[in-house]
Design an enzyme around this catalytic site. Structure first.
Site, PDB file in Angstrom:
ATOM      1  CG  HIS B 342      -2.155  -0.792   1.047  1.00  0.00           C
ATOM      2  ND1 HIS B 342      -2.213  -2.132   1.347  1.00  0.00           N
ATOM      3  CD2 HIS B 342      -3.380  -0.479   0.574  1.00  0.00           C
ATOM      4  CE1 HIS B 342      -3.425  -2.584   1.079  1.00  0.00           C
ATOM      5  NE2 HIS B 342      -4.156  -1.613   0.605  1.00  0.00           N
ATOM      6  N   GLY B 343       2.035   1.206   0.625  1.00  0.00           N
ATOM      7  CA  GLY B 343       2.887   2.383   0.612  1.00  0.00           C
ATOM      8  C   GLY B 343       4.110   2.178   1.485  1.00  0.00           C
TER       9      GLY B 343
END
Lengths: 76, 520
Positions: B342-343
Site C-alpha cells: 500500500h505504501g
C-alpha cells in the site's frame, strides 16, 4: 488411489462431489491452506513433488490430474 | 481523465464504445477492434500524465517478450528458468524503483545521519496493478498454461483501461479466453445495458457517497496532523467515516471497472462482495479487494506456507506445532507485505500487521474449534463487531499522516485526551435541512453510508444477479436471502431509476477527485 478419493479424504466430502471442473471457486472448503495441504497429500500419495510455481498454477482437479500425468502418474 | 470526469463520461467513453462496436461489426477479424481498444487505453493512461505512458509501454513490451519466450519454449529448456526469474525480478525492481526509492533514501539518511539526495521518481498511477497482472501471466506462462500468445491480445491484456489504473488484478486466462469468443456472444445491447447500470451504481457510490463523506474525514485527520485534539465521539465519527469513504470509493471504482468490462464484452473478476457485512476476519478478506487477496494468496502466501510446512516437517516438529506455525507465520508475513505494498511508510506496515495478527488468531481459532471443539463459535453480531473494530483501527493507520497521529486518534477514541470537550456540531459543523432542521452533516452521511453498507439487502452484483456481471474470484458462502429481493430487469422503470442515479452523480461531479487506490 483415484485422485477424486484423495480430494474426498482431504476435504472430508463424498467422492462424487468432485470432478475435473472442481476449483477453489466451487469447493467452499478449498481454502488457501487446504490447497497446500491437498497438494502435499497428493505428493505423498503419488510420490511426486510440486514446485512453488506449480502449487500456484494448479487450480482445478483437472489441472492437478494433467500435472500428475506430466510427471508420469496416471491418476485414474 | 478518470472514470468520474466529464471528459471520460461525455467524450472518451461514448467515442471508444461506438468505435469498438462499429469496428467489430465491420471486420470479420477481431484485430481492428482490439487495436482500437489498445489505442484508447494508451490515450486514457497518457491523459493521467504523458510521462507515465512510456513506463506502461516499456513494461507491456518487455513482459510480452518474456511471456512469449516462456510460452514458446519447451518445459525442458535449460534457459527457461533464467528468463522467468530475470523477468519477475526485473518487474519487481522496476516497481520498487518508483515506489520505494524515497523510503530507502530516507531510511539511509535516518540511520547513518547522511544527507543523501537522489532523484525521486513520480509514482505512475496504478503501476503495481499492471505489474502484478503481468507477473501473474509470467508465472502461468512458465508453468505451461499460456498458449498462442499474440502481441495484439497481450498488449490489450496488459493495458486495458478499465483495470490498468487500480485493478481488478485479472488473470491472463480470464481475459484471453473471452477474447477468443465470437463478438456476438460477448457484446450487444444487454451487456451494454447491464454494464451501464453497474457503472451508474459505481459512479453514484464514488461521487455521491464517498466524496460527500470525505470532507469530514479530512476534518479529523487534518486537525490531528496539525496537533489539534478532540473527544472520543468526534474521533469515532472521523475514523468510521474513513472506513466508509475507502469502501465506497474503491467498491464504486470496482463497479465502474466491471461495468466497463461488460460493455466491451470482457467480464472482469469480482473485487468486492459487501465486506462490511463480514462476521469474521477470514470472511472479510474473502469480500474486500478480492483480486488482490487472490494475487497475494497465490504468489506470496502459498510459497511461504509451502516452505514453512516442508521445513517444519523435515525438522520433525509435532503436528500441532507445525499446524500452529503454518496457520500464523505465513499469513502474518503476507499481510505485512500487503501493508508495504500500500505504501512505503510505517503506518501501512502497521496496518498490514494488525490484519495479519487478527487473521492468524481467526485461523487458529477456527482450526481449534473445528478440529478439537475446544472453542465456541462466536455469535454473528459479536464476530461482526470485532471484525469491524479491527478494520477501523487498521484503517486509521492507513489514513493518518504519521504513526504518531494514528496513535493519538486511537487514544482519543478511547477517551485518552485532555482536549476541551467539543460537540460534533462544533467540530464538524452544521447545516440546515429543508430550511427548518439543524443537522450535523457528518453524522447524517455516516449513518446513511453505514446503513447502506451494512443493512442494504443486496449489493450491486446481486441486484444484477440474473445477468452475471463478474467472473468468480474467491468462493463466498451462500447467504440467506433477505427481503426485499431487488432484481434488475431491462425495463423502463429500471432505466429511469438508473438514469436518475447516474444523473444525480453527474451533477455532483465537483473538482478532480482521484480514486484513493490510484496511489497504490
Amino acid at each position: 488411489m483415484r485422485l477424486e478419493e484423495v480430494f474426498a479424504d482431504v476435504f472430508e466430502e463424498p467422492v462424487d462431489r468432485f470432478d475435473e471442473e472442481s476449483t477453489p471457486e466451487t469447493v467452499f472448503k478449498w481454502t488457501s491452506l487446504m490447497h497446500i495441504t491437498l497438494l502435499m497429500e497428493i505428493e505423498s500419495t503419488y510420490d511426486v513433488q510440486f514446485s512453488n510455481s506449480e502449487m500456484i498454477a494448479l487450480r482445478s482437479l483437472g489441472d492437478i490430474r494433467a500435472a500428475l500425468a506430466r510427471k508420469g502418474v496416471e491418476a485414474a | 481523465m478518470t472514470f468520474n470526469s466529464y471528459a471520460f463520461l461525455l467524450a472518451f467513453l461514448p467515442i471508444v464504445l461506438a468505435g469498438y462496436y462499429i469496428l467489430q461489426r465491420s471486420f470479420a477479424s477481431r484485430t481492428p477492434a482490439f487495436l482500437w481498444l489498445i489505442a484508447a487505453s494508451l490515450v486514457f493512461y497518457a491523459s493521467l500524465d504523458p510521462r507515465y505512458l512510456v513506463i506502461l509501454v516499456v513494461s507491456v513490451g518487455l513482459n510480452f517478450l518474456a511471456a512469449a519466450h516462456l510460452a514458446r519454449t519447451s518445459m525442458e529448456d535449460p534457459g527457461r528458468r533464467r528468463v522467468f526469474v530475470a523477468a519477475v525480478v526485473g518487474n519487481l525492481l522496476f516497481l520498487g524503483y518508483f515506489k520505494y526509492t524515497g523510503l530507502v533514501v530516507d531510511s539511509i539518511n535516518g540511520l547513518a545521519g547522511t544527507h543523501l539526495d537522489v532523484f525521486r521518481p513520480t509514482y505512475p498511477t496504478g503501476m503495481s496493478f499492471f505489474t502484478f497482472i503481468q507477473i501473474g501471466c509470467l508465472v502461468e506462462a512458465y508453468t505451461g498454461q499460456v498458449q498462442g500468445l499474440s502481441f495484439v491480445k497481450y498488449a490489450l491484456f496488459g493495458s486495458f483501461f478499465p483495470y490498468v489504473t487500480a485493478g481488478p488484478i485479472v488473470r491472463q486466462s480470464e481475459i484471453f479466453r473471452q477474447m477468443e469468443l465470437p463478438a456476438g456472444e460477448r457484446t450487444g445491447r444487454t451487456p451494454i445495458a447491464v454494464g451501464l447500470t453497474l457503472f451508474a451504481m459505481g459512479l453514484f457510490k464514488k461521487v455521491v457517497l464517498a466524496d460527500n463523506i470525505a470532507p469530514y474525514v479530512t476534518t479529523l485527520f487534518g486537525a490531528v496532523a496539525t496537533g489539534a485534539a478532540t473527544g472520543p465521539l468526534n474521533a469515532w465519527i472521523g475514523a468510521l467515516s474513513y472506513t466508509l469513504e475507502l469502501y465506497f470509493d474503491f467498491s464504486g471504482y470496482s463497479d465502474m471497472a466491471l461495468g466497463l468490462g461488460c460493455m466491451f464484452g470482457l467480464r472482469l473478476p469480482l473485487n468486492f462482495n459487501s465486506p462490511l457485512k463480514a462476521t469474521s476476519m477470514i470472511d472479510f478478506w474473502r469480500r474486500w479487494h478480492m483480486t488482490m487477496v487472490r494475487f497475494f494468496t497465490s504468489h506470496v502466501y502459498t510459497p511461504i506456507t509451502v516452505s514453512v510446512m516442508r521445513r517444519t516437517t523435515r525438522l520433525g516438529l509435532p503436528r500441532p506445532v507445525r499446524m500452529l506455525i503454518a496457520l500464523t507465520i505465513p499469513v502474518f508475513v503476507t499481510f505485512v507485505l500487503v501493508g508495504l505494498w500500500h505504501g512505503a511508510t510505517w503506518g501501512f506496515v502497521i496496518s498490514g500487521a494488525i490484519h495479519g495478527v487478527a487473521l492468524a488468531l481467526n485461523l487458529s481459532w477456527r482450526e481449534l474449534r473445528t478440529r478439537f471443539a475446544v472453542l465456541p463459535s462466536l455469535p454473528g453480531p459479536l464476530g461482526w463487531a470485532l471484525t469491524m473494530l479491527v478494520v477501523v483501527v487498521a484503517n486509521v493507520f492507513l489514513r493518518a499522516d504519521t504513526v504518531q497521529s494514528a496513535v493519538r486518534i486511537l487514544g482519543m477514541m478511547l477517551g485518552l485526551t485532555s482536549a476541551a470537550p467539543t460537540t460534533a456540531a462544533q467540530f464538524y459543523g452544521t447545516a440546515t435541512l429543508l430550511g427548518t432542521f439543524t443537522v450535523v452533516p457528518a453524522v447524517v452521511w455516516l449513518v446513511l453510508l453505514a446503513t447502506i453498507a451494512v443493512l442494504f439487502p443486496r449489493n450491486s452484483q446481486q441486484i444484477l444477479g440474473s445477468y452475471p456481471v463478474a467472473l468468480p474470484s474467491l468462493a463466498s458462502p451462500v447467504e440467506p436471502e433477505r427481503p426485499p429481493r431487488i432484481d434488475w430487469r431491462p425495463s423502463l422503470r429500471w432505466a429511469a431509476t438508473m438514469a436518475a442515479l447516474g444523473g444525480v452523480a453527474l451533477t455532483s461531479l465537483g473538482g478532480p477527485s482521484p480514486f484513493l487506490y490510484y496511489q497504490f
